[in-house]
Scaffold this motif. Structure first.
Motif, short mmCIF file in Angstrom:
data_model
loop_
_atom_site.label_atom_id
_atom_site.label_comp_id
_atom_site.label_asym_id
_atom_site.label_seq_id
_atom_site.Cartn_x
_atom_site.Cartn_y
_atom_site.Cartn_z
N UNK A 99 -2.26 3.96 3.93
CA UNK A 99 -3.69 3.63 3.85
C UNK A 99 -4.47 4.57 2.93
N UNK A 100 -4.08 5.86 2.94
CA UNK A 100 -4.81 6.82 2.12
C UNK A 100 -4.64 6.53 0.64
N UNK A 101 -3.42 6.19 0.27
CA UNK A 101 -3.12 5.88 -1.13
C UNK A 101 -3.96 4.68 -1.57
N UNK A 102 -4.02 3.68 -0.70
CA UNK A 102 -4.78 2.47 -1.01
C UNK A 102 -6.26 2.79 -1.15
N UNK A 103 -6.80 3.53 -0.17
CA UNK A 103 -8.23 3.84 -0.18
C UNK A 103 -8.60 4.71 -1.38
N UNK A 104 -7.69 5.61 -1.73
CA UNK A 104 -7.94 6.57 -2.80
C UNK A 104 -8.03 5.91 -4.17
N UNK A 105 -7.14 4.93 -4.42
CA UNK A 105 -7.00 4.43 -5.79
C UNK A 105 -7.44 2.99 -6.01
N UNK A 106 -7.32 2.16 -4.98
CA UNK A 106 -7.57 0.74 -5.21
C UNK A 106 -9.06 0.40 -5.10
N UNK A 107 -9.41 -0.75 -5.67
CA UNK A 107 -10.78 -1.22 -5.55
C UNK A 107 -10.86 -2.19 -4.38
N UNK A 108 -9.97 -3.18 -4.38
CA UNK A 108 -9.95 -4.16 -3.30
C UNK A 108 -8.70 -3.94 -2.46
N UNK A 109 -8.86 -3.91 -1.17
CA UNK A 109 -7.71 -3.71 -0.29
C UNK A 109 -7.59 -4.88 0.67
N UNK A 110 -6.43 -5.54 0.61
CA UNK A 110 -6.16 -6.62 1.57
C UNK A 110 -5.27 -6.05 2.67
N UNK A 111 -5.73 -6.11 3.89
CA UNK A 111 -4.95 -5.63 5.02
C UNK A 111 -4.20 -6.81 5.60
N UNK A 112 -2.91 -6.69 5.67
CA UNK A 112 -2.12 -7.81 6.18
C UNK A 112 -1.51 -7.50 7.53
N UNK A 113 -1.41 -8.55 8.35
CA UNK A 113 -0.78 -8.40 9.66
C UNK A 113 -0.19 -9.75 10.03
N UNK A 114 1.06 -9.76 10.41
CA UNK A 114 1.76 -10.98 10.84
C UNK A 114 1.60 -12.13 9.84
N UNK A 115 1.71 -11.80 8.57
CA UNK A 115 1.70 -12.85 7.56
C UNK A 115 0.33 -13.35 7.19
N UNK A 116 -0.72 -12.71 7.73
CA UNK A 116 -2.07 -13.17 7.41
C UNK A 116 -2.89 -11.99 6.91
N UNK A 117 -3.91 -12.28 6.13
CA UNK A 117 -4.83 -11.22 5.72
C UNK A 117 -5.81 -11.00 6.86
N UNK A 118 -5.76 -9.80 7.46
CA UNK A 118 -6.62 -9.56 8.62
C UNK A 118 -8.00 -9.09 8.21
N UNK A 119 -8.11 -8.29 7.13
CA UNK A 119 -9.43 -7.90 6.63
C UNK A 119 -9.34 -7.49 5.18
N UNK A 120 -10.49 -7.51 4.52
CA UNK A 120 -10.59 -7.08 3.14
C UNK A 120 -11.62 -5.97 3.06
N UNK A 121 -11.20 -4.83 2.48
CA UNK A 121 -12.16 -3.73 2.33
C UNK A 121 -12.14 -3.25 0.89
N UNK A 122 -12.97 -2.25 0.61
CA UNK A 122 -13.00 -1.70 -0.75
C UNK A 122 -12.59 -0.24 -0.74
N UNK A 123 -12.05 0.22 -1.79
CA UNK A 123 -11.59 1.59 -1.89
C UNK A 123 -12.75 2.57 -1.94
N UNK A 124 -12.45 3.88 -1.72
CA UNK A 124 -13.45 4.93 -1.64
C UNK A 124 -14.40 4.94 -2.83
N UNK A 125 -13.81 4.82 -4.01
CA UNK A 125 -14.61 4.97 -5.23
C UNK A 125 -15.59 3.82 -5.42
#
Lengths: 406, 244
Positions: free
Chosen positions: B204-230
């Motif tokens: 999660x840290x790597x994703x938050x640190x570098x990415x702009x859009x983060x798709x969180x997946x669980x059981x084959x579905x996208x559970x939430x979409x967030x944005x990176x720190x920057x």
């Protein structure tokens, strides 16, 4: 693109070093066998035919019973006699009958004893000439025997070799044969057959005396035919005359009348059989080689499954993967073919060298057939390609995601 | 904004013996050109399967995936290979360099499959080696390179055909923190130059640190979409217009 694929395939082959060599082994044993045998085969054929060239095509050889190719007289067979001589002479189409005695004698020179072939020289001038013509002998030193010579011999070329009796036999020297001294009056030129190179030619009368052979006893009778085209006809006529004379039915013959072709044909049949057997072995070896290539390629596909996945991920089409693997197996076959041809030729030359140094008189040469070598190499290339086809297809059909998971 | 990749209710089911594994169970994702996307999730969440579908390494059971406006679900394998080679650059956790080939030859390989001639391939490879700062290692074989160096060669290889999208599957998974950071800064650099980056990670840290859009997946579905720190502070997402 092809060039790049070839380079990639070469890198893969080199990378697997020992395994690539072992894979090629099957192919190159087969190709080496084929190339060496066919190259030697023609040499063998001409050498063997050369042995029979001393028999002219217009002559029939009559012996009692089958004596095969061993020295006549060495077996206890009833000798031919003057009655048989007359019988042959009476057959229509026979021009001349020559009697031959060919034996093995003990020769002593420089206190060394050796056993040598000895052949008689008939007393009739015309017959002597026919024998000289038939054997195709040429004198290199001294002179040939004539009908009035007694206690004189002409020797084959081997006697000039100082290794034979510790020192060279020279013209005018005395040589002891079966306890009797003979003067050497001539040496024969090197001939294509080793029997002539090691022969002693002696006047008929002398030979009968020292070997205690009756006047009307012969080992071989040679019938010279008037018309060469009627050779077969005369042969049958002689056979019939002998059967009638000896009260024998067809199939019971205790004599044989051979045409010159028969001897050569017998040898040729043997050669064909040898070639077939060895060809069969070579074919099995090639088959094993092809299976070896297929096996290596399958292992290679399994080992490189992930690699196949990677190159598919970076844009390789199925056809690219197929051609990569096909080229690789074709190259294995090609290399096997080239190495096999080189080994086959070296083998042929070594065998020829050994035979030549063992029988110096023999005219045994390797014949390099470029079409044969070309075909062998192409053939092994095709074998490699076919053997690699299935593994290559399997590799190309892999789904990238499955391949990457390995 | 133009969406480069568009997944429309995509499903991917596997048969595993008697049972059916729902690896991807109906996802809709739109990825814009120039975005830096992280697909996050624990193992078995379907993130790798999603990436394989986006990368056309695998075909969906149901649904459509558009790449640059083209539905890739109905293409032949050889066409997919062409698209992969031209539009997508892959970076793997295991680097996946070809062991028989030198660094430079590895970089040249994707261009070979696109029919680029040798001269141009060499020039481009030299250029990319300079970009990843490995000019002095060009004739080294993968086993003569460190993990970080291998991953840089892999990045250069991914860039060979100048693709629009870089797919990175756990790109730092096999690297120590420092080398991982360096690889990530390369990816950020590429993103700034206009490349769309899609990264799969479980960190999660790597994703938050570098990415702009983060798709969180669980059981084959996208559970939430967030944005990176920057980017989380201002909702308006700046995307560089500069491409390449």
């Amino acid at each position: 693109m092809i060039k790049d694929n070839v380079l990639l395939a070469l890198k893969n082959i080199r990378n697997r070093g020992l395994r690539s060599w072992l894979t090629m082994l099957g192919i190159f044993i087969g190709i080496a066998a084929v190339v060496s045998l066919i190259s030697l085969g023609s040499g063998l054929q001409s050498a063997i035919t050369g042995q029979f060239s001393s028999i002219d095509p217009d002559k029939l050889t009559i012996t009692n019973a089958e004596t095969g190719f061993g020295p006549p007289g060495s077996t206890a067979i009833k000798k031919l006699n003057s009655h048989d001589f007359d019988l042959i002479e009476s057959v229509n189409g026979v021009d001349l009958v020559i009697q031959r005695i060919i034996r093995v004698v003990e020769v002593n020179y420089n206190d060394i004893s050796k056993f040598k072939y000895i052949a008689n020289l008939p007393e009739d001038e015309e017959q002597i000439k026919v024998i000289y013509d038939t054997l195709n002998v040429k004198i290199i030193e001294g002179r040939l025997l004539t009908k009035n010579d007694r206690r004189k011999v002409v020797l084959g070329n081997d006697f000039l070799d100082k290794d034979e009796f510790g020192k060279e036999v020279r013209l005018g020297k005395t040589i002891n044969i079966q306890g009797t001294d003979f003067e050497v009056i001539g040496f024969l030129d090197k001939a294509g057959t080793f029997t002539i190179n090691s022969v002693i030619l002696m006047p008929d009368e002398d030979m009968r005396k020292i070997l205690d052979i009756k006047k009307d006893e012969y080992d071989i009778l040679i019938a010279q035919v008037k018309d060469q085209d009627k050779l077969q006809e005369v042969k049958e006529q002689i056979e019939k005359t002998f059967r009638d004379d000896r009260n024998l039915k067809i199939g019971e013959e205790d004599f044989s009348v051979q045409t010159p072709e028969q001897g050569i044909q017998t040898i040729n049949t043997i050669l064909v059989i040898i070639n077939l057997v060895i060809g069969g072995i070579a074919a099995i070896s090639l088959l094993v080689g092809a299976i070896g290539i297929a096996n290596t390629m399958y292992t290679s596909v399994l080992e490189r499954t992930k690699e196949i996945g990677v190159i598919k991920a970076i844009g390789a089409k199925n056809s690219d993967v197929l051609s990569l693997f096909l080229i690789e197996s074709a190259l294995l076959g090609l290399a096997g073919g080239i190495i096999g041809s080189i080994i086959g030729l070296s083998l042929a030359f070594s065998v020829a060298y050994i035979v030549q140094s063992t029988f110096p008189g023999l005219n045994f040469a390797v014949k390099i057939s470029y079409p044969l070598i070309f075909l062998s190499i192409i053939f092994s290339l095709i074998i490699g390609t076919i053997a690699g086809a299935f593994p290559a297809r399997q590799a190309s059909k892999l789904k990238p995601v499955d391949a990457l998971r390995k | 904004m133009k969406s480069l990749i568009d997944l429309k209710s995509v499903f991917k089911y596997y048969k595993m013996g008697e049972s059916i594994v729902k690896a991807v169970d109906g996802i809709d994702i739109k990825i814009n050109q120039g975005d830096f996307v992280a697909i996050m999730g624990p193992s078995g969440s379907g993130k790798s399967t999603t990436m394989n579908l986006v990368g056309s390494l695998d075909l969906a059971t149901k649904g459509d995936i558009y790449l640059d406006g083209k539905n890739i679900e109905h293409l032949e394998e050889s066409d997919l290979a062409q698209i992969r080679g031209k539009k997508i650059g892959f970076i793997f956790q295991q680097f996946n360099l070809i062991p028989n080939l030198t660094a430079k030859e590895n970089i040249m390989l994707p261009m070979l499959f696109q029919g680029v001639d040798e001269f141009d391939r060499e020039i481009r490879a030299e250029e990319l080696l300079k970009l990843v700062k490995l000019e002095d290692r060009k004739d080294h074989y993968p086993n003569q390179l460190s993990g970080g160096q291998q991953q840089r060669v892999a990045i250069a290889r991914a860039l060979a055909n100048n693709p629009d999208v870089i797919l990175a599957d756990e790109p730092t998974g096999n690297l120590d923190t420092a080398t991982g950071e360096m690889v990530m800064s390369f990816l950020e650099e590429l993103n700034k130059k206009g490349k769309t980056i899609i990264m799969v990670t479980h960190d999660p840290n790597l994703a938050k640190e570098h990415a702009r859009t983060i798709y969180w997946m669980k059981d084959g579905k996208v559970s939430k979409t967030t944005f990176g720190k920057k980017y989380s502070k201002n909702k308006k997402i700046p995307i560089s217009k500069r491409r390449r």
